[in-house]
Design a protein around this motif. Structure first.
Motif, PDB file in Angstrom:
ATOM      1  N   ALA A  59     -12.316 -11.224  35.728  1.00 16.78           N
ATOM      2  CA  ALA A  59     -11.441 -11.081  34.556  1.00 16.78           C
ATOM      3  C   ALA A  59     -12.049 -11.777  33.340  1.00 16.78           C
ATOM      4  CB  ALA A  59     -10.057 -11.656  34.871  1.00 16.78           C
ATOM      5  N   ALA A  60     -12.683 -12.926  33.560  1.00 12.24           N
ATOM      6  CA  ALA A  60     -13.277 -13.674  32.453  1.00 12.24           C
ATOM      7  C   ALA A  60     -14.449 -12.925  31.830  1.00 12.24           C
ATOM      8  CB  ALA A  60     -13.738 -15.046  32.947  1.00 12.24           C
ATOM      9  N   VAL A  61     -15.253 -12.275  32.653  1.00  6.68           N
ATOM     10  CA  VAL A  61     -16.370 -11.477  32.119  1.00  6.68           C
ATOM     11  C   VAL A  61     -15.823 -10.356  31.233  1.00  6.68           C
ATOM     12  CG1 VAL A  61     -18.217  -9.868  32.735  1.00  6.68           C
ATOM     13  CG2 VAL A  61     -17.948 -12.003  34.012  1.00  6.68           C
ATOM     14  N   ARG A  62     -14.766  -9.718  31.695  1.00  2.10           N
ATOM     15  CA  ARG A  62     -14.160  -8.622  30.940  1.00  2.10           C
ATOM     16  C   ARG A  62     -13.555  -9.111  29.621  1.00  2.10           C
ATOM     17  NH1 ARG A  62     -10.218  -7.548  34.289  1.00  2.10           N
ATOM     18  NH2 ARG A  62      -8.647  -8.608  33.030  1.00  2.10           N
ATOM     19  N   ALA A  64     -14.197 -12.086  28.026  1.00  2.00           N
ATOM     20  CA  ALA A  64     -14.972 -13.100  27.288  1.00  2.00           C
ATOM     21  C   ALA A  64     -15.050 -12.834  25.785  1.00  2.00           C
ATOM     22  CB  ALA A  64     -16.371 -13.236  27.895  1.00  2.00           C
ATOM     23  N   PRO A  65     -15.294 -11.576  25.345  1.00  7.83           N
ATOM     24  CA  PRO A  65     -15.382 -11.344  23.897  1.00  7.83           C
ATOM     25  C   PRO A  65     -14.081 -11.603  23.150  1.00  7.83           C
ATOM     26  CG  PRO A  65     -16.395  -9.542  25.130  1.00  7.83           C
ATOM     27  CD  PRO A  65     -15.637 -10.360  26.117  1.00  7.83           C
ATOM     28  N   ALA A  66     -12.956 -11.632  23.880  1.00  2.00           N
ATOM     29  CA  ALA A  66     -11.656 -11.821  23.231  1.00  2.00           C
ATOM     30  C   ALA A  66     -11.171 -13.271  23.279  1.00  2.00           C
ATOM     31  CB  ALA A  66     -10.606 -10.924  23.911  1.00  2.00           C
ATOM     32  N   LEU A  67     -11.915 -14.156  23.934  1.00  2.00           N
ATOM     33  CA  LEU A  67     -11.497 -15.557  24.039  1.00  2.00           C
ATOM     34  C   LEU A  67     -11.604 -16.258  22.689  1.00  2.00           C
ATOM     35  CD1 LEU A  67     -13.255 -16.487  27.411  1.00  2.00           C
ATOM     36  CD2 LEU A  67     -10.780 -16.432  27.039  1.00  2.00           C
ATOM     37  N   SER A  68     -10.573 -17.020  22.334  1.00  2.00           N
ATOM     38  CA  SER A  68     -10.622 -17.846  21.129  1.00  2.00           C
ATOM     39  C   SER A  68     -11.444 -19.096  21.432  1.00  2.00           C
ATOM     40  CB  SER A  68      -9.193 -18.249  20.740  1.00  2.00           C
ATOM     41  OG  SER A  68      -8.584 -18.971  21.805  1.00  2.00           O
ATOM     42  N   PRO A  69     -11.860 -19.845  20.418  1.00  2.00           N
ATOM     43  CA  PRO A  69     -12.675 -21.041  20.691  1.00  2.00           C
ATOM     44  C   PRO A  69     -12.044 -22.014  21.677  1.00  2.00           C
ATOM     45  CG  PRO A  69     -12.778 -20.502  18.361  1.00  2.00           C
ATOM     46  CD  PRO A  69     -11.742 -19.585  18.974  1.00  2.00           C
ATOM     47  N   ASP A  70     -10.736 -22.270  21.542  1.00  2.00           N
ATOM     48  CA  ASP A  70     -10.099 -23.233  22.452  1.00  2.00           C
ATOM     49  C   ASP A  70     -10.016 -22.690  23.875  1.00  2.00           C
ATOM     50  OD1 ASP A  70      -8.193 -21.349  21.483  1.00  2.00           O
ATOM     51  OD2 ASP A  70      -6.535 -22.664  22.012  1.00  2.00           O
ATOM     52  N   LEU A  71      -9.677 -21.412  24.023  1.00  2.00           N
ATOM     53  CA  LEU A  71      -9.609 -20.815  25.360  1.00  2.00           C
ATOM     54  C   LEU A  71     -10.996 -20.706  25.994  1.00  2.00           C
ATOM     55  CD1 LEU A  71      -6.987 -17.955  24.858  1.00  2.00           C
ATOM     56  CD2 LEU A  71      -6.685 -20.032  26.222  1.00  2.00           C
TER      57      LEU A  71
END
Length: 206
Positions: A59-62, A64-71
């Protein structure tokens, strides 16, 4: 909170929640991934649950581009504490790519978490672009780093062989560490001594 409570009676509840994470991680968005990784990595009991972490890694690979800096920082830090996932090169490449995009937007604490997190993962130690970017951001943030950020960065960078001769980085970190010398906790002191001792350029740094 259940994971950290140590209450034996809470274990069945946590087991049910973990099973839900395993079965539903395919539909997680970026915030779901960050929260679950950050929270479940604090439970030593579940750090060896390969099925759980492989699902979250996918799920994280999928996402990753949408993660904010804190997440992103929470995700890097959380996964780095899970031994069964440290060799998942696809996960760490996705996270390092995301950090390259976002590191200039990160707060000091987020950068120091990423330095510490990636330093625990041998498969990214050779990623020169990642470490160049993190070192550059840390050098720019030196005036606003607190003692915890400094000790985390020193300890983290010192674990990466390719970073030990970055004299500009180490001189900056040593200078600001000296400024905090009276405010350091015992843990921070030990991290700084351990980290700085590995850096040849600082062996004569009075």
């Amino acid at each position: 909170k259940i994971a950290q409570s140590g209450d034996g009676g809470s274990r069945p509840r946590l087991a049910v929640l973990v099973e839900m994470v395993i079965t539903r991680s395919e539909s997680f968005d970026a915030e779901d991934v960050g929260r679950c990784v950050g929270s479940l990595s604090k439970s030593r009991e579940y750090r060896g649950a390969r099925k759980l972490w492989e699902g979250l890694a996918h799920a994280a690979v999928r996402e990753a581009p949408a993660l904010s800096p804190d997440l992103l920082a929470i995700t890097v830090g959380g996964f780095s504490f899970v031994p069964v996932i440290r060799a998942n090169r696809g996960l760490w490449e996705a996270l390092s790519t995301a950090v390259l995009v976002l590191c200039s937007q990160m707060r000091p604490m987020e950068v120091s978490i990423c330095v510490s997190g990636f330093s625990r993962v041998p498969c990214v130690h050779q990623d020169r672009k990642l470490w160049d970017a993190l070192a550059g951001v840390v050098c720019g943030l030196v005036p606003v780093l607190n003692s915890n950020d400094i000790s985390s960065c020193v300890n983290g960078f010192s674990k990466v062989p390719g970073m030990l001769r970055r004299d500009t980085l180490w001189t900056a970190l040593a200078g600001v560490a000296a400024d905090f010398s009276l405010e350091l906790t015992p843990c921070e002191v030990s991290m700084l001594v351990n980290g700085f001792s590995k850096v040849p350029a600082l062996h004569d740094h009075r």
